[in-house]
Design an enzyme around this catalytic site. Sequence first.
Site, short mmCIF file in Angstrom:
data_model
loop_
_atom_site.label_atom_id
_atom_site.label_comp_id
_atom_site.label_asym_id
_atom_site.label_seq_id
_atom_site.Cartn_x
_atom_site.Cartn_y
_atom_site.Cartn_z
N SER A 34 -30.16 -2.70 1.56
CA SER A 34 -28.83 -3.16 1.95
C SER A 34 -27.91 -1.98 2.19
O SER A 34 -28.22 -0.84 1.87
CB SER A 34 -28.24 -4.03 0.83
OG SER A 34 -27.86 -3.19 -0.24
N LYS A 35 -26.76 -2.31 2.76
CA LYS A 35 -25.74 -1.30 3.02
C LYS A 35 -25.37 -0.58 1.72
O LYS A 35 -25.19 0.63 1.70
CB LYS A 35 -24.52 -2.01 3.60
CG LYS A 35 -23.32 -1.16 3.81
CD LYS A 35 -22.26 -1.94 4.53
CE LYS A 35 -20.91 -1.89 3.88
NZ LYS A 35 -20.53 -0.73 3.14
N ARG A 36 -25.33 -1.34 0.64
CA ARG A 36 -24.94 -0.74 -0.64
C ARG A 36 -25.94 0.32 -1.11
O ARG A 36 -25.55 1.33 -1.69
CB ARG A 36 -24.79 -1.84 -1.71
CG ARG A 36 -23.40 -1.83 -2.29
CD ARG A 36 -23.11 -3.00 -3.19
NE ARG A 36 -22.68 -4.16 -2.45
CZ ARG A 36 -23.25 -5.35 -2.53
NH1 ARG A 36 -24.28 -5.55 -3.31
NH2 ARG A 36 -22.79 -6.36 -1.83
N ASP A 41 -25.03 3.48 0.64
CA ASP A 41 -23.84 4.11 0.07
C ASP A 41 -24.18 4.78 -1.27
O ASP A 41 -23.76 5.89 -1.55
CB ASP A 41 -22.74 3.05 -0.20
CG ASP A 41 -22.26 2.41 1.11
OD1 ASP A 41 -22.50 3.01 2.17
OD2 ASP A 41 -21.67 1.31 1.05
N GLU A 73 -13.22 0.18 6.49
CA GLU A 73 -14.23 0.95 5.75
C GLU A 73 -15.23 1.53 6.76
O GLU A 73 -15.67 0.85 7.68
CB GLU A 73 -14.95 0.02 4.77
CG GLU A 73 -15.87 0.74 3.83
CD GLU A 73 -16.91 -0.19 3.20
OE1 GLU A 73 -17.86 0.33 2.63
OE2 GLU A 73 -16.75 -1.43 3.32
#
Length: 503
Positions: free
Chosen positions: A261-263, A266, A284
């Site tokens: 996922s995007k998380r 990050d 963002e």
Amino acid sequence: MSTKVRVRFAPSPTGPLHIGGVRTALYNYLFAKKNGGDFILRIEDTDQNRLVPGAEQYIIESLKWIGIDPNEGVGFGDGPHAPYRQSDRKDTYRQYAEQLLQAGFAYYAFDTEADLEQMKASNANFKYDANTRELGKNSLTLSKEEVEKRLSEKEHYVIRIKLPADEDVKFYDEIRGWVIVNTSQMDDKVLLKSDGMPTYHLANVCDDYVMQISHVIRGEEWLPSAPLHVMLYRYLGWEKSMPKFAHLPLLLKPDGNGKLSKRDGDRLGFPVFPLEWTDPKTNEVSSGYKQKGYLPEAVLNMLAFLGWNPGTEQEIFSKEELTEAFSLEHIHKAGAKFDFEKAKWFNAEYIKKLADEELADLVKDNVTAKFGNQDAGYLVRAVSLVKERLVFLNDIELFGYLFQATEKYGETPLSKIVNIKASSFNPGAFETFLKEYTSTDTAALETTLKDFANSNEIKAGDLMKFLRVSLVGELSGPAIPDLIVLLGVEETGRRVTNCFSQL
Ligand code: GLU
């Protein structure tokens, strides 16, 4: 099914395209090219509530950046089945919903949100299906007159597929083999709403049929929808031309624990999007492979290996080689773990393969912005010295000493690092000595430097260490003779004198 291979990438523009989506597009592209077929980009934007401004353009630009241009599709030119954006094809779907209604494979349902909530309240596992539809307000429970009245009064309705209570739906998946799902596990999905907008399922199946798609290659998350799609093909009388299905393995987090996922990006510091993306609502910014200094060819090669391998040891493949080697048989069933170290390795390998001129061209803007204008020939020679050390294009920023003299020599006092004494080293004499050296022969220069050291009673190693600190600012970097030839004797002399003055 058409005899010609025709595949499509059919994203919904609900946000930036995840690299998993890029991989789906890539596999479609490779499969089409391998089989002399067509690759189509279709934008599935029927769920207008979820549209995100800029997402469609982002999808188009991402495909362009990575170099997998569709033959037909939104942003890539019209083909025989234009338009390719579903909202622009809205009027084509109703006829198929009506065909299903007439054949008894679909029905009108007038249940309001509140009605549905009530049905759910009395049954936690509620789904609208053969067992429960008799509780609803639909054209199967209401009289013909009542249905007509509601329709003429423009009451809000949906058209639902009418699935049998208990029937096995069986289809062959090119990656997973036979898949069998019983209709008791499925529900009467909505196909079309009263505003005429189809749902994903109806639009997707109708377009695949009309666009003569031969193979549906898509992510595993769509596998649960496939039995419904098979039923639609059957009910619409298209079963003979149904495309073949291939559901790709999921792209997993580096530890294999769930979907990437995007998380994760990050958290672990790597991009999960091809291009940088600014969320239009929150502003963002999510990082992109392009802006991080990845080469599109490297990302393409890396993605190809996330879920597929050629069955040999070879890992570096150009797009053309991938096309040649690609086959659905070599796609894995198991999810593919994203490997950031491997992504970096691919990038470094592709940077090494670039011609010096190409690399100079790719880093030119960055170098100019950080270190000022550079002579074109100089830039080419400079990048050739550090090409082997770049993991990302942006790493060129770490080699500022190629473009400007350093004033900083680290935290440790210079006298602790270099062993050069004023009694044995005269910077003026060294400059004069260097100026006599006009050749670009680096091997000969090395000998010359050693001679200089000997005749001045300096250890060659100490001289080299001192030169390195003078030219680079620290004890690392390319070979000293290479650096001197690149910087030129004037600049070398200046840096040496400056460093010496700070000893
Ligand atoms: N619109 C779907 C998506 O967003 C496409 C699924 C399919 O390829 O059938 O991924």
